[in-house]
Design a protein around this motif. Structure first.
Motif, PDB file in Angstrom:
ATOM      1  N   ASP A 146       0.837  -1.191   0.000  1.00  0.00           N
ATOM      2  CA  ASP A 146       0.000   0.000   0.000  1.00  0.00           C
ATOM      3  C   ASP A 146       0.879   1.251   0.000  1.00  0.00           C
ATOM      4  N   LYS A 147       0.539   2.199  -0.854  1.00  0.00           N
ATOM      5  CA  LYS A 147       1.274   3.463  -1.053  1.00  0.00           C
ATOM      6  C   LYS A 147       2.488   3.305  -1.961  1.00  0.00           C
ATOM      7  N   TYR A 148       2.878   2.047  -2.257  1.00  0.00           N
ATOM      8  CA  TYR A 148       4.009   1.782  -3.154  1.00  0.00           C
ATOM      9  C   TYR A 148       3.594   0.786  -4.235  1.00  0.00           C
ATOM     10  N   GLU A 149       2.364   0.892  -4.699  1.00  0.00           N
ATOM     11  CA  GLU A 149       1.809  -0.112  -5.606  1.00  0.00           C
ATOM     12  C   GLU A 149       2.617  -0.247  -6.903  1.00  0.00           C
ATOM     13  N   THR A 150       2.730  -1.474  -7.370  1.00  0.00           N
ATOM     14  CA  THR A 150       3.286  -1.724  -8.695  1.00  0.00           C
ATOM     15  C   THR A 150       2.286  -1.187  -9.711  1.00  0.00           C
ATOM     16  N   ARG A 151       2.747  -0.328 -10.594  1.00  0.00           N
ATOM     17  CA  ARG A 151       1.837   0.358 -11.522  1.00  0.00           C
ATOM     18  C   ARG A 151       1.349  -0.586 -12.625  1.00  0.00           C
ATOM     19  N   GLY A 200       7.384  -1.508  -4.765  1.00  0.00           N
ATOM     20  CA  GLY A 200       6.932  -1.316  -6.139  1.00  0.00           C
ATOM     21  C   GLY A 200       7.480  -2.326  -7.121  1.00  0.00           C
ATOM     22  N   CYS A 201       8.611  -2.919  -6.789  1.00  0.00           N
ATOM     23  CA  CYS A 201       9.205  -3.910  -7.686  1.00  0.00           C
ATOM     24  C   CYS A 201       8.449  -5.231  -7.624  1.00  0.00           C
ATOM     25  N   LYS A 228      -3.299  -5.800  -5.931  1.00  0.00           N
ATOM     26  CA  LYS A 228      -2.774  -6.593  -4.818  1.00  0.00           C
ATOM     27  C   LYS A 228      -3.690  -6.472  -3.601  1.00  0.00           C
ATOM     28  N   PRO A 229      -4.004  -7.610  -2.962  1.00  0.00           N
ATOM     29  CA  PRO A 229      -4.813  -7.561  -1.746  1.00  0.00           C
ATOM     30  C   PRO A 229      -4.209  -6.632  -0.698  1.00  0.00           C
ATOM     31  N   GLY A 230      -5.016  -5.781  -0.124  1.00  0.00           N
ATOM     32  CA  GLY A 230      -4.545  -4.869   0.901  1.00  0.00           C
ATOM     33  C   GLY A 230      -4.051  -3.526   0.411  1.00  0.00           C
ATOM     34  N   THR A 231      -4.182  -3.284  -0.912  1.00  0.00           N
ATOM     35  CA  THR A 231      -3.756  -1.986  -1.448  1.00  0.00           C
ATOM     36  C   THR A 231      -4.941  -1.211  -2.003  1.00  0.00           C
TER      37      THR A 231
END
Length: 231
Positions: A146-151, A200-201, A228-231
């Protein structure tokens, strides 16, 4: 002098009795981190996943098995409690196993471009496909928290560095293949199921990251989708 020695001996004797009592009451850090006797909200599901007798009641053997799983996959606190985080990891593993050899059954990753690396954030899976042919995978991955999601979206590998080192996070990133800004496929030393996720990676097990390195090249397509679950 003899009286003084007797007083010291008596004090040590009292201290010797006090210390075991303190330990027994569980006030030490070691005791605080011991196995819990509490039954968790996902007790039955966790018992079934671990191959334990499914009775929905915590037992010392249940706790030992749960703690071993938590320790292996970096779940904290690792006290053997069958809570939502532990079950979330197990449930994700079940979903990944269910993908079998047809991870793109729903057709969400475009496979009409030739070789492409697909990343499904929802199931935390990745694979390499060429047309209808599954070339590698699917394999479990660990994407952005969360806050660093893979785009999400269509990308291309634009830079590769086999022995990359992150100057931002001060960590090694072997077999790095960058596809979107600072986001890349790369291997990690810990568990790819360890919550909460990467920065993010797309984290991979060493063997999988090496296979991706050998199979992909600069300019190859990458497609990221889902959530992703939780994001």
């Amino acid at each position: 002098m003899g009286a003084a020695r007797r007083r010291i001996g008596a004090a040590l004797g009292v201290a010797g009795m006090v210390v075991p009592l303190t330990v027994a009451l569980g006030s030490t850090p070691a005791q605080a981190a011991s196995c819990t006797t509490r039954t968790g909200p996902y007790q039955k599901q966790v018992e079934k996943f671990l191959g334990r007798p499914v009775d929905g009641r915590q037992s010392p053997a249940d706790c030992t098995a749960i703690r071993a799983f938590q320790t292996k996959h970096g779940i904290s606190p690792n006290i053997g409690y069958a809570g939502p985080v532990t079950w979330g990891v197990m449930d994700l593993m079940n979903q990944q196993k269910a993908a079998g050899r047809n991870p793109n059954k729903a057709g969400k990753c475009p496979t009409n471009k030739g070789r492409i690396a697909c990343v499904d954030l929802t199931r935390q899976l990745s694979w390499i496909q060429d047309g209808k042919t599954l070339e590698y995978g699917p394999v479990p991955v660990r994407t952005g928290r969360d806050k660093y999601e893979t785009r999400t979206g269509a990308k291309k590998i634009y830079w590769r560095n086999k022995n990359h080192y992150s100057s931002i996070y001060k960590v090694k990133m072997p077999y790095s293949q960058f596809f979107d800004g600072g986001q890349a496929f790369h291997s990690i030393s810990g568990s790819v199921w360890s919550p909460p996720g990467s920065h993010g990676c797309v984290n991979m097990r060493s063997g999988d990251a090496k296979a991706y390195w050998n199979m992909l090249k600069k300019g190859d397509d990458v497609f990221v989708y889902g959530r992703k679950p939780g994001t």
